[in-house]
Design an enzyme around this catalytic site. Sequence first.
Site, PDB file in Angstrom:
ATOM      1  N   CYS A 140     -12.913   3.952 -18.403  1.00 36.13           N
ATOM      2  CA  CYS A 140     -11.266   3.802 -18.164  1.00 36.13           C
ATOM      3  C   CYS A 140     -10.323   4.433 -18.141  1.00 36.13           C
ATOM      4  CB  CYS A 140     -11.265   2.199 -18.593  1.00 36.13           C
ATOM      5  SG  CYS A 140      -9.133   1.908 -18.513  1.00 36.13           S
TER       6      CYS A 140
ATOM      7  N   CYS B  28      -7.428   3.483 -19.547  1.00 31.78           N
ATOM      8  CA  CYS B  28      -7.299   3.472 -20.942  1.00 31.78           C
ATOM      9  C   CYS B  28      -6.504   4.719 -21.447  1.00 31.78           C
ATOM     10  CB  CYS B  28      -8.978   2.862 -21.230  1.00 31.78           C
ATOM     11  SG  CYS B  28      -8.914   1.667 -20.608  1.00 31.78           S
TER      12      CYS B  28
END
Length: 155
Positions: free
Chosen positions: A70, A73
Amino acid sequence: MSEDVRHFVCPNCNSVNRIPRDKNARGAKCGRCHQPIFTGRPIPASAESFATHIQRNDIPVLVDFWAQWCGPCKAMAPVYERIAAELEPEIRLLKVDTEAHPELAARHNIRSIPTLILFQNGSEIARQAGAMDAESLRSWLRRNAASSFSAFQSS
Ligand SMILES: [Zn+2]
């Protein structure tokens, strides 16, 4: 007076430590494993340690549900590290790798990542989906956990 203590979960052995409220927990060591209770960094949580941390800490616990693949993230990771260094021991920051612990993500209804959830005494008190910069994260915490944060009460 002697009962005026707060409980902190050791990130190393998951023991619950009692620390007097007037003592700065930042420099405290665990009574069992003698490792620092606060390391200035977010703590990777497992299924077992997660429950102990959110239920047994007398401070708010912020959890970052993330995954290796991600991008947002990864972008938020340094921000999250910085907030841990700033706000410990008023808050505990955990990280849950949703690939390694899909049962935790499912139990907490994580639909997108990153998702941040703030817990107090085992209950969810706030949730935010999507990455935040440091200023947004600070003000989000100030809004949602102000009563718990002596660190915020002066500002
Ligand atoms: Zn310990």
